[in-house]
Design an enzyme around this catalytic site. Structure first.
Site, PDB file in Angstrom:
ATOM      1  N   GLU A 187      39.176  40.821  37.852  1.00 32.03           N
ATOM      2  CA  GLU A 187      38.134  40.279  38.719  1.00 32.03           C
ATOM      3  C   GLU A 187      36.908  41.156  38.542  1.00 32.03           C
ATOM      4  O   GLU A 187      36.983  42.366  38.755  1.00 32.03           O
ATOM      5  CB  GLU A 187      38.599  40.215  40.166  1.00 32.03           C
ATOM      6  CG  GLU A 187      39.658  39.136  40.402  1.00 32.03           C
ATOM      7  CD  GLU A 187      39.208  37.736  39.976  1.00 32.03           C
ATOM      8  OE1 GLU A 187      40.056  36.953  39.562  1.00 32.03           O
ATOM      9  OE2 GLU A 187      37.998  37.429  40.040  1.00 32.03           O
ATOM     10  N   CYS A 203      30.659  42.484  45.132  1.00 32.35           N
ATOM     11  CA  CYS A 203      30.730  41.561  43.992  1.00 32.35           C
ATOM     12  C   CYS A 203      30.184  40.200  44.385  1.00 32.35           C
ATOM     13  O   CYS A 203      29.687  39.455  43.556  1.00 32.35           O
ATOM     14  CB  CYS A 203      32.158  41.444  43.523  1.00 32.35           C
ATOM     15  SG  CYS A 203      33.258  40.747  44.751  1.00 32.35           S
ATOM     16  N   LYS A 236      45.565  53.547  40.305  1.00 30.27           N
ATOM     17  CA  LYS A 236      44.521  54.479  39.884  1.00 30.27           C
ATOM     18  C   LYS A 236      43.207  53.987  40.489  1.00 30.27           C
ATOM     19  O   LYS A 236      42.604  53.028  40.003  1.00 30.27           O
ATOM     20  CB  LYS A 236      44.453  54.533  38.364  1.00 30.27           C
ATOM     21  CG  LYS A 236      43.461  55.585  37.864  1.00 30.27           C
ATOM     22  CD  LYS A 236      42.213  54.899  37.581  1.00 30.27           C
ATOM     23  CE  LYS A 236      40.968  55.247  37.171  1.00 30.27           C
ATOM     24  NZ  LYS A 236      40.023  55.913  38.073  1.00 30.27           N
ATOM     25  N   GLU A 256      23.916  41.776  36.428  1.00 32.73           N
ATOM     26  CA  GLU A 256      24.338  42.299  37.726  1.00 32.73           C
ATOM     27  C   GLU A 256      23.713  43.674  37.956  1.00 32.73           C
ATOM     28  O   GLU A 256      23.855  44.559  37.122  1.00 32.73           O
ATOM     29  CB  GLU A 256      25.853  42.420  37.793  1.00 32.73           C
ATOM     30  CG  GLU A 256      26.357  42.935  39.122  1.00 32.73           C
ATOM     31  CD  GLU A 256      27.853  43.109  39.156  1.00 32.73           C
ATOM     32  OE1 GLU A 256      28.409  43.852  38.336  1.00 32.73           O
ATOM     33  OE2 GLU A 256      28.496  42.473  40.023  1.00 32.73           O
TER      34      GLU A 256
END
Ligand SMILES: NC(=O)c1ccc[n+]([C@@H]2O[C@H](COP(=O)([O-])OP(=O)(O)OC[C@H]3O[C@@H](n4cnc5c(N)ncnc54)[C@H](O)[C@@H]3O)[C@@H](O)[C@H]2O)c1
Ligand SMILES: O=C[C@H](O)CS(=O)(=O)O
Length: 487
Positions: free
Chosen positions: A255, A289, A180, A390
């Site tokens: 992750e 990331c 997905k 972030e």
């Protein structure tokens, strides 16, 4: 740029067949550089569609696991060749779906090809050890068995590399897959799956179900016949998925986010450090990331570094990623643009000094897209929101220190631990950084972004569930060790 109003509908791929969702509902995918450019439509799938995919995967895996690693690897080699032959088409689709420049999209697609070939080769490697038993008449050894059905949930920022660095090891080690992808880049994923389909994978081994995270992603996490979930994305979603899978005794791999520092020591090669800070922090519009977001500079060279950095950032050309000469594209979607602008506002409100950028780009070239200026803040302190959270956008936070110890304390003073860099010519500082920096990927005299496919990759602290992806490390998640004793 020519506006394309492509009306192509992309389907789910379930049990070897392309099919619409059970409701025929679709989601429009538009280009973040120009929302009038309709890339296509993808399925807004339902739990019924997902259940069909999991059932197919479970059935197909019984035969798939009985093939040899070499036999499975041949399918991956074929998929690699087909993806390579479609590289330009897939890269253009990626740029139109999420905005990264075409050269970066081509590079990522080539990386996907390389990952497929790497894991195809892994099918010929040993998977266990002979261990001497205390019983001299016995044989003891280990082997590995696949998990079964693996659910793959992926983000929009690397829509080829991340799906492949999950699916390829899952498949080579004998699992079947239901993927997905992020809806924003579901068409790119569909094109990758087309390559797998053309490679002739047996029906049901690979399945694609597009749709909302809360329906299809959560549905995968909850499904009792999905033996493992490998997720890459935000901490908020990852934690939810991990709890869901854990509660039903499944295996999960998460992750997640980063707040990656670069330390610039007084003895650094300043031009190299500036170049790497700009590239590591602002390439892909800061949507990596492993992107640099905190720039920790020793006071002796702070002013000269700052001057060089701002001059370099002001040279950046922002525009449509399909156009030659564009260095930085748009934010990937409206929500991401608003997130970036809200963090910039927060930075100003909390007292950081704006050195350059800070605004949404406007004008005929930008009004139909989600463009933001590359932004640099000065005088950022550890307690500020932009030093802790972030942003996932082109925003750099400059922080001044008087020693390497102070720099490392600052670099580690966040919940994340994904990647980190240092620029220094001093071997002792390098060794201290390697030892003291709490991050899964540490790089010396190189930017913080840039994961090599043959090496383990993953975060520490809140960046990861602490397994590792990529390289030979991937076998640990996608298999279980079985110890065998024969008398
Ligand atoms: N550590 C890494 O390797 C790595 C790599 C790339 C991106 N990221 C992280 O990903 C984030 C950006 O990607 P994003 O915006 O796509 O992340 P996201 O968490 O919003 O979405 C990731 C995936 O999860 C799905 N999802 C959303 N809600 C869900 C739910 N309730 N249940 C199940 N699935 C759900 C999404 O549809 C998408 O497929 C950033 O935080 C970035 O740091 C991490
Ligand atoms: O977001 C994914 C990682 O940042 C990949 S890389 O470090 O840019 O290779």
């Amino acid at each position: 740029m020519t506006v394309q109003t492509e009306q192509q509908h992309y389907l789910n791929y379930i049990n070897g067949k392309w099919r619409s969702s059970s409701t025929n509902d679709v989601i429009k995918i538009s280009n973040p550089a120009n929302v009038d450019d309709v890339v296509g439509f993808v399925q807004s799938s339902t739990a019924e569609d997902l259940n069909g995919a999991v059932e197919a995967a479970k059935s197909a895996q019984k035969k798939w696991k009985k093939l040899s690693g070499d036999q499975r690897g041949r399918y991956l080699y074929k998929a690699a060749d087909i993806l390579e032959s479609r590289l330009e088409e897939v890269a253009v689709c990626m740029t139109r779906e999420m905005g990264k420049t075409l050269p970066e999209a081509k590079g990522e697609t080539a990386r996907g090809v390389a990952i497929l070939r790497y894991y195809a080769g892994e099918g010929m490697r040993k998977i266990g050890d002979v261990i001497p038993s205390t019983d001299s008449g016995a044989l003891m050894f280990t082997t590995r068995v696949p998990l079964g059905v693996v659910g793959v949930i992926t983000p929009w920022n690397f829509p080829v590399a991340i799906p492949i660095w999950k699916m390829a090891p899952a498949l080579i080690y004998g699992n079947s897959v239901v993927i997905k992808p992020a809806t924003e880049t579901a068409i790119t994923c569909a094109k990758v799956i087309e390559c797998f389909a053309e490679a002739g994978f047996p029906e049901g081994v690979i399945n694609l179900v597009t749709g909302s995270g809360s329906v299809i992603g959560q549905g995968l996490a909850e499904h009792p016949d999905v033996n493992g979930i490998t997720f890459t994305g935000s901490n908020a979603v990852g934690k939810k998925i991990g709890q869901t899978v854990f509660s039903r005794g499944g295996k999960y791999q998460l992750e997640m986010g980063g707040k990656n520092p670069v330390i610039v020591a007084a003895d650094a090669d300043l031009d190299l450090a500036v170049e790497a800070t700009v590239s590591g922090g602002l390439r892909s519009t800061g949507q990596k990331c492993t992107a640099t977001s905190r720039v920790i500079v020793e006071s002796e060279i702070y002013e000269v570094f700052k001057e060089k950095l701002v001059a370099k950032v002001n040279e950046i050309t922002v525009g449509d990623g399909q156009e030659d000469g564009t260095w930085m594209g748009p934010s990937a979607n409206a929500g991401q643009l608003q997130t970036v602008l809200s963090y910039i506002h927060k930075g100003k409100a909390e007292g950081a000094e704006l050195l350059c950028g800070g605004e949404r780009l406007t004008g005929s070239k930008y009004d139909k897209g989600y463009f933001v200026q590359p932004t640099v803040f000065d005088s950022v302190t550890a307690n500020m929101t932009i030093a802790q959270e972030e942003i996932f956008g082109p925003v750099l936070a400059l922080m001044k220190v008087d020693s390497l110890k102070e720099a490392l304390d600052l670099a580690n003073d966040v919940q994340y631990g994904l990647s980190a860099s240092i620029f220094t010519t001093n071997i002792q500082k390098m060794l201290t950084f390697i030892e003291e920096m709490d991050a899964g990927l540490v790089r010396i005299n190189a930017e913080s972004a840039g994961v090599e496919l043959q090496a383990p990759f993953g975060g520490m602290k809140q960046s990861s569930s602490h397994s590792r992806e990529q390289g030979q490390a991937a076998i640990e998640f996608y298999t279980s060790i079985k110890t065998v004793f024969v008398k």
